[in-house]
Motif scaffolding. Sequence first.
Motif, short mmCIF file in Angstrom:
data_model
loop_
_atom_site.label_atom_id
_atom_site.label_comp_id
_atom_site.label_asym_id
_atom_site.label_seq_id
_atom_site.Cartn_x
_atom_site.Cartn_y
_atom_site.Cartn_z
N UNK A 68 0.91 -7.41 4.76
CA UNK A 68 1.61 -6.26 4.20
C UNK A 68 0.71 -5.46 3.26
N UNK A 69 -0.16 -6.13 2.51
CA UNK A 69 -1.11 -5.42 1.66
C UNK A 69 -2.04 -4.55 2.50
N UNK A 70 -2.46 -5.08 3.63
CA UNK A 70 -3.32 -4.31 4.55
C UNK A 70 -2.56 -3.11 5.09
N UNK A 71 -1.31 -3.32 5.45
CA UNK A 71 -0.49 -2.22 5.98
C UNK A 71 -0.33 -1.12 4.94
N UNK A 72 -0.12 -1.52 3.68
CA UNK A 72 0.03 -0.54 2.60
C UNK A 72 -1.23 0.31 2.48
N UNK A 73 -2.39 -0.34 2.48
CA UNK A 73 -3.64 0.42 2.35
C UNK A 73 -3.88 1.31 3.57
N UNK A 74 -3.58 0.82 4.75
CA UNK A 74 -3.73 1.64 5.96
C UNK A 74 -2.84 2.89 5.90
N UNK A 75 -1.60 2.71 5.45
CA UNK A 75 -0.69 3.85 5.32
C UNK A 75 -1.21 4.84 4.27
N UNK A 76 -1.72 4.32 3.16
CA UNK A 76 -2.22 5.19 2.10
C UNK A 76 -3.39 6.04 2.59
N UNK A 77 -4.30 5.43 3.34
CA UNK A 77 -5.44 6.18 3.86
C UNK A 77 -5.00 7.17 4.93
N UNK A 78 -4.00 6.78 5.74
CA UNK A 78 -3.48 7.71 6.75
C UNK A 78 -2.79 8.89 6.09
N UNK A 79 -2.09 8.65 4.98
CA UNK A 79 -1.46 9.75 4.23
C UNK A 79 -2.52 10.67 3.62
N UNK A 80 -3.61 10.09 3.18
CA UNK A 80 -4.71 10.90 2.66
C UNK A 80 -5.29 11.78 3.77
#
Length: 246
Positions: A68-80
Motif C-alpha cells: 500500500x505504501x508503494x501504491x501511495x507513492x505511485x499515485x502521488x507521482x502519477x498525480x504529479x
Amino acid sequence: DLPLPEVESYGSFEDVANNNMRKVIARRLTESKRDVPHYYTSMEVELDNVLKLRKQLVSEHDVKVSVNDVIIRCCALALRDVPEVNGTYDPSTNAVKLQETVDVSVAVATPTGLITPIVPRTDKLGLSEITDKVRDLAGRAREGKLAPEEYQGGTFCISNLGMFGIDEFSAVINPPQAAIMAVGGGTRRIVPTPYVEGAEEQAKPTIKTIMTARLSADRRVVDEATASLFMSAFKHYITKPELLLL
C-alpha cells in the motif's frame, strides 16, 4: 394445485443508531453518488517487481514498506505527472481548481467508521517516509486522536481492500476531490506470453501476481482521456518500482 408450505418469519432484531461520524459519512456519500457524475476506469498491473523490491529493501537496508505504501507513492507521482486529476470541483461557481500540492488521503477503517487521513505533499516523500507517516496517521485514526486538519481536505484518495481478500471493487468519490482509486489484492495467475511469428519455439506461459486498480472519477473534472493517462502513469511506476527510489 400444490399446497404452499407455511413459512414462519419470526426472529429478533435490534435497531442500532448511527453515531455522528457514520451519519456524516452516510450523508456525504449519498450526496456524492447523487450529485457527482461517477465513471470508472480499470487496469490490471503486475506486482512481482514490487514484491521483489520489498524483499530487497528488507534484506539490504532493513527497511519495511507495504504494498500500500508503494501504491501511495505511485499515485502521488502519477498525480504529479497528470495534474488534471489532482483537482477539485466547486458546484457553486461551476469551476475546476487544480491543486498546487499533491495530498493523498488514505482510507482507514476505525470502530466508529471510515476516515481518510491525509499524507501532505505525498509526491515529495520517499517510501520510508510514507511508511512512517501512514503508520502514525492510521494508528491515531483508530484511537480517535486525529486533528481535523489531518483528515479534512486532501486532493486524491486511495481505498485498499486487498488485505481483506477482495479482488476488485468500485469506490465512491469523496467530494470535493475529483477521483479515488480502489485497489484489490494481488492474485497469482498464469499469463500467456506474446506469440512470436517465425520463432521455432514459443516462450512458455509465466505465473504473475496481478492486481486490479479501478479509478472512480468525476466527469466534470477528469475526462476519459485524462483518466487513461493517469492510469498509464500509475502502471508505469508500479511495474518499474526502482523509479520510486529516485
